[in-house]
Design an enzyme around this catalytic site. Structure first.
Site, PDB file in Angstrom:
ATOM      1  N   LYS A 155       0.850  -1.190   0.000  1.00  0.00           N
ATOM      2  CA  LYS A 155       0.000   0.000   0.000  1.00  0.00           C
ATOM      3  C   LYS A 155       0.888   1.243   0.000  1.00  0.00           C
ATOM      4  O   LYS A 155       1.752   1.399   0.872  1.00  0.00           O
ATOM      5  CB  LYS A 155      -0.849  -0.011   1.270  1.00  0.00           C
TER       6      LYS A 155
HETATM    7  C1  E4P Z   1      -8.352   1.546   3.545  1.00  0.00           C
HETATM    8  O1  E4P Z   1      -7.558   0.759   3.121  1.00  0.00           O
HETATM    9  C2  E4P Z   1      -8.251   2.237   4.832  1.00  0.00           C
HETATM   10  O2  E4P Z   1      -7.554   1.392   5.730  1.00  0.00           O
HETATM   11  C3  E4P Z   1      -9.561   2.500   5.482  1.00  0.00           C
HETATM   12  O3  E4P Z   1     -10.649   2.031   4.747  1.00  0.00           O
HETATM   13  C4  E4P Z   1      -9.718   3.819   6.130  1.00  0.00           C
HETATM   14  O4  E4P Z   1     -10.976   3.883   6.738  1.00  0.00           O
HETATM   15  P1  E4P Z   1     -11.371   4.978   7.826  1.00  0.00           P
HETATM   16  O5  E4P Z   1     -11.719   6.220   7.129  1.00  0.00           O
HETATM   17  O6  E4P Z   1     -12.554   4.368   8.520  1.00  0.00           O
HETATM   18  O7  E4P Z   1     -10.179   5.127   8.741  1.00  0.00           O
END
Ligand code: E4P
Length: 215
Positions: free
Chosen positions: A83
Site C-alpha cells: 500500500k
Molecule cells: C483503507 O484501506 C483504509 O484502511 C480505510 O478504509 C480507512 O478507513 P477509515 O476512514 O474508517 O479510517
C-alpha cells in the site's frame, strides 16, 4: 464483488475467513497501532490463514524509502499487496514496484484524477476513501461512479477498492455501481450477514418443529 476486512485483528480476520465470505484484508498504520503487535508478525499470521490478498502500507515518504519498504514487505508472502500513498513520490514508487511485479494498492485517494494517475502508473488497486469524503460533506459514492466510468473508458485493469466504508448501504451502493472490492470494518461485514426477519423466521421454524411428532 470481493469483500475485504479493514483491520489488523487476527481473531476477527480468522472469524470471517472461516465463514468463506472473505476475499482479502487491508491494514493501515492506524489499524496496526490499535493491535499493539509487531506488524510483520500480524502479516505472517494473516497470510498463513490463506487470505489471498493482504495490503500492507509503507510509511516512508520518499520514493527511495517506499521502494525499500515495499520490496521488503512483498517478500514476506506472495499474498502481500504493498500500500502506497497517493503522492508524487508514491506515484514514482508505484511505477517502479509495479514494473518489478509487485502489486500496489494506491491509498488515500480522494479524487477521480488521482485514481486516473494510479491506473496510469500500474497500481493493482486504487483505494478511494468514501466515508471520509462523506464526513466532509461530499458524496463519496459519486467518486466511485466516476472512477468506475473512467477505468471502463480506457479499460484500465486497476481494481476499484472502495475504502473507508462505514455501513452496509455503502457496500450495497458499491456493488450496484460495479466496484471490484469493498473493504470494511468487522462490524459492517457482520451486519451484512444478519437480518431481523431471518432471526425471527428461524426462531419460529424451530418453535414449530418442536410440535412435529418425532421418532
Ligand atoms: C483503507 O484501506 C483504509 O484502511 C480505510 O478504509 C480507512 O478507513 P477509515 O476512514 O474508517 O479510517
Amino acid at each position: 464483488m470481493k469483500l475485504f476486512l479493514d483491520t489488523a485483528s487476527v481473531p476477527d480476520i480468522r472469524t470471517m475467513w472461516e465463514t468463506g465470505i472473505l476475499d482479502g484484508v487491508t491494514t493501515n498504520p492506524t489499524l496496526v497501532a490499535k493491535e499493539g503487535r509487531k506488524f510483520e508478525e500480524v502479516l505472517r499470521e494473516v497470510c498463513a490463514l490463506g487470505v489471498p490478498s493482504v495490503s500492507a502500507e509503507v510509511v516512508g515518504t520518499t520514493t527511495e524509502a517506499m521502494l525499500v519498504e515495499g520490496r521488503h514487505l512483498r517478500q514476506i508472502h506472495p499474498s502481500i499487496y504493498v500500500k502506497v500513498p497517493m503522492t508524487a513520490a508514491g506515484l514514482k514508487a508505484t511505477k517502479v514496484l509495479a514494473s518489478e511485479g509487485t502489486r500496489v494498492n494506491m491509498t488515500l485517494v480522494f479524487s477521480a484524477n488521482q485514481a486516473l494517475l494510479a491506473a496510469k502508473v500500474g497500481a493493482a488497486y486504487v483505494s478511494p476513501f468514501i466515508g471520509r469524503l462523506d464526513d466532509n460533506g461530499q458524496d463519496g459514492m459519486e467518486l466511485i461512479e466516476d472512477i468506475v466510468e473512467i477505468y471502463q473508458n480506457y479499460e484500465y485493469p486497476t481494481e476499484v477498492l472502495v475504502a473507508s466504508v462505514r455501513h452496509p448501504v455503502h457496500v450495497l451502493q458499491a456493488a450496484k455501481i460495479g466496484a471490484d472490492i469493498a473493504t470494511m470494518p468487522f462490524a459492517v461485514m457482520d451486519k451484512l450477514v444478519h437480518h431481523p426477519l431471518t432471526d425471527l423466521g428461524l426462531a419460529q421454524f424451530l418453535k414449530d418443529w418442536e410440535k412435529v411428532p418425532k421418532g
